[in-house]
Design a protein around this motif. Sequence first.
Motif, short mmCIF file in Angstrom:
data_model
loop_
_atom_site.label_atom_id
_atom_site.label_comp_id
_atom_site.label_asym_id
_atom_site.label_seq_id
_atom_site.Cartn_x
_atom_site.Cartn_y
_atom_site.Cartn_z
N THR A 13 63.28 65.09 -13.50
CA THR A 13 64.18 64.14 -12.83
C THR A 13 65.56 64.77 -12.61
N ILE A 14 66.05 65.47 -13.62
CA ILE A 14 67.35 66.14 -13.52
C ILE A 14 67.30 67.24 -12.48
N GLU A 15 66.23 68.02 -12.47
CA GLU A 15 66.09 69.12 -11.51
C GLU A 15 65.98 68.58 -10.08
N ILE A 98 67.22 60.16 -25.75
CA ILE A 98 67.92 60.49 -24.51
C ILE A 98 68.28 59.22 -23.75
N ASP A 99 67.41 58.24 -23.78
CA ASP A 99 67.67 56.97 -23.10
C ASP A 99 68.92 56.29 -23.67
N SER A 100 69.07 56.33 -24.99
CA SER A 100 70.25 55.73 -25.62
C SER A 100 71.51 56.50 -25.23
N MET A 101 71.41 57.82 -25.21
CA MET A 101 72.54 58.65 -24.80
C MET A 101 72.95 58.34 -23.36
N TYR A 153 76.36 62.36 -25.71
CA TYR A 153 75.20 63.25 -25.88
C TYR A 153 75.31 64.09 -27.15
N GLY A 154 76.30 63.77 -27.99
CA GLY A 154 76.41 64.44 -29.28
C GLY A 154 77.13 65.77 -29.27
N LYS A 251 70.87 67.40 -19.28
CA LYS A 251 70.00 68.56 -19.13
C LYS A 251 70.11 69.47 -20.35
N ARG A 252 71.31 69.70 -20.82
CA ARG A 252 71.49 70.54 -22.00
C ARG A 252 70.74 69.98 -23.20
#
Length: 266
Positions: A13-15, A98-101, A153-154, A251-252
């Motif tokens: 999705t990101i790409e 990732i969804d929470s982020m 994203y931490g 992505k990272r």
Amino acid sequence: MENLEQLRIKLKTIEKWEKNQKGLFFWEKIGRLPFVLLDKLTPKYIQEKIHILLDEIAVYIDNGGKYLVNKEKTVHKVKKELSLQEDINLDDIKYFSIDSMEKTAEAFIKNHAKNAQIQGATTGFGGIFTLAVDIPLIFGITLKTIQEVAVAYGYDPSNKEERIFMIKCMQFTSSDIVGKKAILNELTNAREEEGFAQLQGWREVFASYRDNFGWKKLFQMIPVAGMIFGAYMNKTAIKDVGEVANMLYQKRRVLERIEQYTGKEE
């Protein structure tokens, strides 16, 4: 956390988003008009204000300066956004889904875009007379937005390598397709080399950013009507840079988790 297949789906999705970045955003296209005209139309004191900001960005890259967000307060905002009962720290966020982020990052972006819209309307009402006030404010909101996305994203904005990554997010926002590809390639190679140690040619990056910024502000010089231009332009600017930061930070984190999975399999 997500399984390997879910992470690969998110990466695709990101790409796909990256491939869709074929051209410049609308205001960046305007910014590519001859700078000599902008130079003639923009009052000297506003140009000086933008040059001062360039110097302040050098301080930000080096040590954060006055634009560095309060990490603990931002982590608390993450806790509040996700309705968590227990206290958390930045390291805890690294293990969120990732969804929470993404949910937290989008909430931060939406909030800052709204604040930028209100600010743009307020400072735009006075046209050229209040424009000098708006320039440093929108710059500050831009940097704060990216930093809060990083925390979502931490990632720690107090680390210099993260601030370099944030500047690259801003660079990506105002680059053409060739520039965007170069930045993505550079960021990928930097990950493989364990970090973002340096930022080359950052003043050239902000020379371009200055030109684009100046064009946006020209439309805001008209008293009263500048209120409409200011509100729209500020909101759009924050949404654009927020989207870029959200996708590149996501992505990272996705790539790091995929590496964790594949490393275990080996």
